[in-house]
Design an enzyme around this catalytic site. Structure first.
Site, mmCIF file in Angstrom:
data_model
loop_
_atom_site.group_PDB
_atom_site.id
_atom_site.type_symbol
_atom_site.label_atom_id
_atom_site.label_comp_id
_atom_site.label_asym_id
_atom_site.label_seq_id
_atom_site.Cartn_x
_atom_site.Cartn_y
_atom_site.Cartn_z
ATOM 1 N N GLU A 40 -13.473 -1.789 -2.121
ATOM 2 C CA GLU A 40 -12.641 -2.687 -1.330
ATOM 3 C C GLU A 40 -13.092 -2.629 0.120
ATOM 4 O O GLU A 40 -12.751 -1.698 0.859
ATOM 5 C CB GLU A 40 -11.152 -2.291 -1.423
ATOM 6 C CG GLU A 40 -10.274 -3.307 -0.720
ATOM 7 C CD GLU A 40 -9.050 -2.729 -0.029
ATOM 8 O OE1 GLU A 40 -8.131 -3.493 0.280
ATOM 9 O OE2 GLU A 40 -9.011 -1.504 0.219
ATOM 10 N N ASN A 62 -5.103 -10.923 -4.201
ATOM 11 C CA ASN A 62 -4.956 -9.566 -4.724
ATOM 12 C C ASN A 62 -3.546 -9.060 -4.421
ATOM 13 O O ASN A 62 -2.724 -9.788 -3.851
ATOM 14 C CB ASN A 62 -6.062 -8.635 -4.202
ATOM 15 C CG ASN A 62 -5.816 -8.112 -2.800
ATOM 16 O OD1 ASN A 62 -4.930 -8.571 -2.090
ATOM 17 N ND2 ASN A 62 -6.607 -7.142 -2.388
ATOM 18 N N ASP A 81 -10.616 2.082 -3.251
ATOM 19 C CA ASP A 81 -9.658 1.608 -2.250
ATOM 20 C C ASP A 81 -10.124 1.984 -0.837
ATOM 21 O O ASP A 81 -10.691 3.061 -0.632
ATOM 22 C CB ASP A 81 -8.296 2.252 -2.548
ATOM 23 C CG ASP A 81 -7.248 1.918 -1.503
ATOM 24 O OD1 ASP A 81 -6.825 0.756 -1.445
ATOM 25 O OD2 ASP A 81 -6.867 2.827 -0.725
HETATM 26 C C1 5J7 Z 1 -6.978 -1.803 5.501
HETATM 27 C C2 5J7 Z 1 -7.886 -2.710 6.031
HETATM 28 O O1 5J7 Z 1 -9.127 -2.334 6.388
HETATM 29 C C3 5J7 Z 1 -7.543 -4.039 6.197
HETATM 30 O O2 5J7 Z 1 -8.436 -4.938 6.710
HETATM 31 C C4 5J7 Z 1 -6.270 -4.477 5.773
HETATM 32 O O3 5J7 Z 1 -5.957 -5.781 5.891
HETATM 33 C C5 5J7 Z 1 -5.358 -3.540 5.249
HETATM 34 C C6 5J7 Z 1 -5.701 -2.233 5.121
HETATM 35 C C7 5J7 Z 1 -4.761 -1.254 4.596
HETATM 36 O O4 5J7 Z 1 -5.186 -0.534 3.515
HETATM 37 C C8 5J7 Z 1 -4.443 0.448 2.986
HETATM 38 C C9 5J7 Z 1 -4.956 1.163 1.912
HETATM 39 C C10 5J7 Z 1 -4.179 2.167 1.359
HETATM 40 O O5 5J7 Z 1 -4.655 2.867 0.333
HETATM 41 C C11 5J7 Z 1 -2.934 2.469 1.851
HETATM 42 C C12 5J7 Z 1 -2.437 1.747 2.902
HETATM 43 O O6 5J7 Z 1 -1.191 2.008 3.364
HETATM 44 C C13 5J7 Z 1 -3.189 0.744 3.501
HETATM 45 C C14 5J7 Z 1 -2.697 0.006 4.633
HETATM 46 O O7 5J7 Z 1 -1.576 0.277 5.139
HETATM 47 C C15 5J7 Z 1 -3.517 -1.021 5.144
HETATM 48 O O8 5J7 Z 1 -3.103 -1.781 6.240
HETATM 49 C C16 5J7 Z 1 -1.826 -2.392 6.321
HETATM 50 O O9 5J7 Z 1 -1.894 -3.802 6.278
HETATM 51 C C17 5J7 Z 1 -2.623 -4.423 7.370
HETATM 52 C C18 5J7 Z 1 -2.562 -5.946 7.222
HETATM 53 C C19 5J7 Z 1 -2.041 -3.999 8.704
HETATM 54 O O10 5J7 Z 1 -2.872 -4.507 9.733
HETATM 55 C C20 5J7 Z 1 -2.052 -2.475 8.778
HETATM 56 O O11 5J7 Z 1 -1.423 -2.061 9.972
HETATM 57 C C21 5J7 Z 1 -1.273 -1.900 7.600
HETATM 58 O O12 5J7 Z 1 0.075 -2.265 7.752
HETATM 59 C C22 5J7 Z 1 1.009 -1.232 7.511
HETATM 60 O O13 5J7 Z 1 1.402 -1.326 6.149
HETATM 61 C C23 5J7 Z 1 2.206 -1.421 8.401
HETATM 62 O O14 5J7 Z 1 1.763 -1.323 9.744
HETATM 63 C C24 5J7 Z 1 3.224 -0.346 8.076
HETATM 64 O O15 5J7 Z 1 4.393 -0.589 8.848
HETATM 65 C C25 5J7 Z 1 3.591 -0.394 6.605
HETATM 66 O O16 5J7 Z 1 4.445 0.696 6.296
HETATM 67 C C26 5J7 Z 1 2.319 -0.287 5.773
HETATM 68 C C27 5J7 Z 1 2.595 -0.513 4.293
HETATM 69 O O17 5J7 Z 1 1.409 -0.299 3.536
HETATM 70 C C28 5J7 Z 1 0.688 -1.385 3.146
HETATM 71 O O18 5J7 Z 1 0.974 -2.501 3.475
HETATM 72 C C29 5J7 Z 1 -0.456 -1.112 2.275
HETATM 73 C C30 5J7 Z 1 -1.456 -2.007 2.209
HETATM 74 C C31 5J7 Z 1 -2.613 -1.852 1.330
HETATM 75 C C32 5J7 Z 1 -3.676 -2.701 1.552
HETATM 76 C C33 5J7 Z 1 -4.778 -2.637 0.757
HETATM 77 O O19 5J7 Z 1 -5.833 -3.452 0.949
HETATM 78 C C34 5J7 Z 1 -4.835 -1.714 -0.284
HETATM 79 O O20 5J7 Z 1 -5.939 -1.676 -1.049
HETATM 80 C C35 5J7 Z 1 -3.792 -0.870 -0.492
HETATM 81 C C36 5J7 Z 1 -2.686 -0.939 0.305
#
Ligand code: 5J7
Ligand code: CA
Length: 503
Positions: free
Chosen positions: A249, A314, A213
């Site tokens: 990822e 995904n 991740d």
């Molecule tokens: C990382 C990236 O490099 C990227 O290009 C992307 O699109 C997303 C992420 C990303 O990865 C995560 C990995 C984790 O293990 C845990 C995480 O919480 C994240 C994560 O938050 C994350 O980015 C979110 O989604 C993007 C589209 C936004 O631009 C980011 O700001 C972020 O958004 C945040 O999401 C919100 O700002 C916040 O308010 C909210 O609480 C938070 C909720 O968490 C997620 O949405 C988790 C997403 C996630 C994505 C993954 O790819 C993944 O493998 C696991 C979780």
């Protein structure tokens, strides 16, 4: 000459961290997002093995923070508290039972490894975690690992906020906090050892590999360093010297300095352009059409096929945010989705992952799904609901089970049957009707134009009678669906060698 052949044979048998370690002729994996371990064990035995699935990506098995505002979102599992095997999916005993039962029927387990970070900096303190382990996010204290202040990147990150502020600066992407998550100091041998200890625990139980991740947020050399500490796979199910399968990822849609190719030395990478582009083509956005898929794969600027892990959607981008945005196709767009997954599974590019989701109360407001956070089907005490199976083989309790949709399941089998056969006999009408074969083993036709299709195409298949495995399949020597082609209305159809149905 003989030496060269021997070398080639050796390379063919052992491709290390790029090989999913599936049993022969099982070529796809399925992500059973948020499923309980006991349901996965059952599914391996009753469905995945009989239908030729190679393996399962499971949700993170390690202890995570419990978030109640919003109420138990899916993303709480991406906020680790410890490396104890203890989540809403089950405990360590149930995890071990799943790995054993799946391996015993030739279905591999891949673990989603969340090792870039722990929970959010604002996660507070206490024992509100899935196993009740104590933590104090403010003090960087995770005694159940243990990690303390020294083990995080607070001193190394140079942005004012301590957060990733810009993606064009590779230092902050790797060393600062991703959405507030406490960033582990993976340059430290102690942290690398704790991560490797967690992964080795899983390897010794019998898992076949890992999804890494947030790999983009770790230095490729730091990933290499903890991978170098990993054991070979458990010899109860794998031959001696087998390396875990690794897929990282890395969300690289172009336009950022960090490239997926930086990670090839460690294993495969997720090719996010694949689903983003395929969705655009099937939706006919930006003037795209299926005829342009003739050079699908590297020809579209994707990573080399043997480095790619591909998927239509995904768990993250199916929620309308994240990589690919609104072009991503999901089960909500069932007709186009089946076409996309059918295309992916018929095409030789990449290692294919099928998504299996749960339904949530989607609610778009100003173009955003305000329910994109909703966690798995659960009971009032927060426990995850069982996956029930209806008499018609679909799933109940709001589990979508795309992998059980007839068209998707049959195309998983198709891919196994045509494994190793070349992409052949491409045909297109210059618009959205296309067809191609896989050597002399299978042939597929797509019609995404708004008019019927009635053409003769060269299939490369030996003369014979064929079953369309989209409308049905071969059972008791008969086709339950259509036989051969004829006029193809606005849908897709597939031809496949009659005898090849036996797996
Ligand atoms: C990382 C990236 O490099 C990227 O290009 C992307 O699109 C997303 C992420 C990303 O990865 C995560 C990995 C984790 O293990 C845990 C995480 O919480 C994240 C994560 O938050 C994350 O980015 C979110 O989604 C993007 C589209 C936004 O631009 C980011 O700001 C972020 O958004 C945040 O999401 C919100 O700002 C916040 O308010 C909210 O609480 C938070 C909720 O968490 C997620 O949405 C988790 C997403 C996630 C994505 C993954 O790819 C993944 O493998 C696991 C979780
Ligand atoms: Ca990091």
């Amino acid at each position: 000459m003989r030496i060269l052949l021997l070398l080639l044979a050796a390379a063919g048998l052992c491709w290390g961290q790029y090989n999913p370690n599936t049993v022969p002729k099982r070529t796809s994996i399925v992500h059973l997002f948020e499923w309980r371990w006991q349901d996965i064990a059952e599914e391996c035995e009753r469905y995945l093995a009989p239908n030729g699935f190679g393996g399962v990506q499971v949700s993170p098995p390690n202890e995570n923070i419990v978030i109640t505002n919003p109420n138990r979102p899916w993303w709480e599992r991406y906020q680790p508290i410890s490396y104890k095997i203890c989540t809403r999916s089950g405990n360590e005993e149930q995890f071990k039972d799943m790995v054993k039962r799946c391996n015993n029927v030739g279905v591999r387990i891949y673990v989603d490894a969340v090792v870039n970070h722990m929970c959010g900096a604002a996660g507070g303190s206490g024992t509100h975690s899935t196993c009740g382990s104590h933590f104090n996010a403010g003090n960087r204290d995770f005694p159940a690992v243990p990690y303390s202040g020294w083990d995080f990147n607070d001193g190394k990150c140079h942005t004012g906020s301590g957060e990733i502020e810009r993606y064009d600066d590779i230092y902050q992407v790797r060393d600062c906090r991703l959405s507030g998550l406490l960033d582990l100091a993976l340059e430290k041998d102690y942290v690398r050892s704790k991560v490797a200890e967690y992964m080795n625990h899983l390897i010794d139980i019998g898992v076949a590999g890992f999804r890494i991740d947030a790999a983009k947020h770790m230095w490729p050399g730091d990933i290499r360093a903890f991978l170098d500490k990993l054991h070979d796979l458990n010899t109860q199910w794998f031959s001696a010297g087998t390396k875990p399968f690794i897929y990282q990822e890395v969300i690289d849609l172009g336009g950022e300095p960090i490239k997926g190719s930086e990670y090839f030395g460690n294993g495969r990478v997720t090719e996010f352009k694949y689903g983003a582009k395929l969705g655009t083509v099937l939706r006919k956005w930006n003037g795209e059409k299926m005829a342009y898929l003739k050079n699908w794969g590297e020809g579209w600027g994707f990573v080399p096929s043997d480095r790619a892990l591909v998927f239509v959607d995904n768990h993250d981008n199916q929620r309308g945010h994240g990589a690919g945005g609104s072009s991503i196709l999901t089960f909500w767009d069932a007709r186009l989705y089946k076409m996309a997954v059918g295309f992916m599974l018929a095409h030789p590019y990449g290692l294919t992952r099928v998504m299996s989701s749960y339904r949530w109360p989607r609610n778009f407001q100003n173009g955003k799904d305000v329910n994109d956070w909703v966690g798995p089907p659960s009971n009032s005490d927060g426990s995850t609901k069982a996956v029930t199976i209806n008499p018609d083989t679909t799933c109940g309790n709001d589990w979508v089970c795309e992998h059980r949709w007839r068209q998707i399941r049959n195309m998983v089998i198709f891919r196994n049957v045509v494994d190793g056969e070349p992409f052949s006999n491409w045909w297109d009408n210059g618009s959205n009707q296309v067809a191609f074969g896989r050597g002399n083993k299978g042939f597929i036709i797509f019609n995404n134009d708004n008019w019927n299709m009635n053409v003769n195409v060269q299939t490369g298949l030996p003369a014979g009678t064929y079953c369309d495995v989209i409308s049905g399949q071969k059972e008791n020597n008969k086709c339950t669906g259509k036989q051969d082609f004829g006029t193809l209305p606005y849908h897709l159809s597939i031809k496949m060698m009659e005898k090849a149905r036996v797996i």
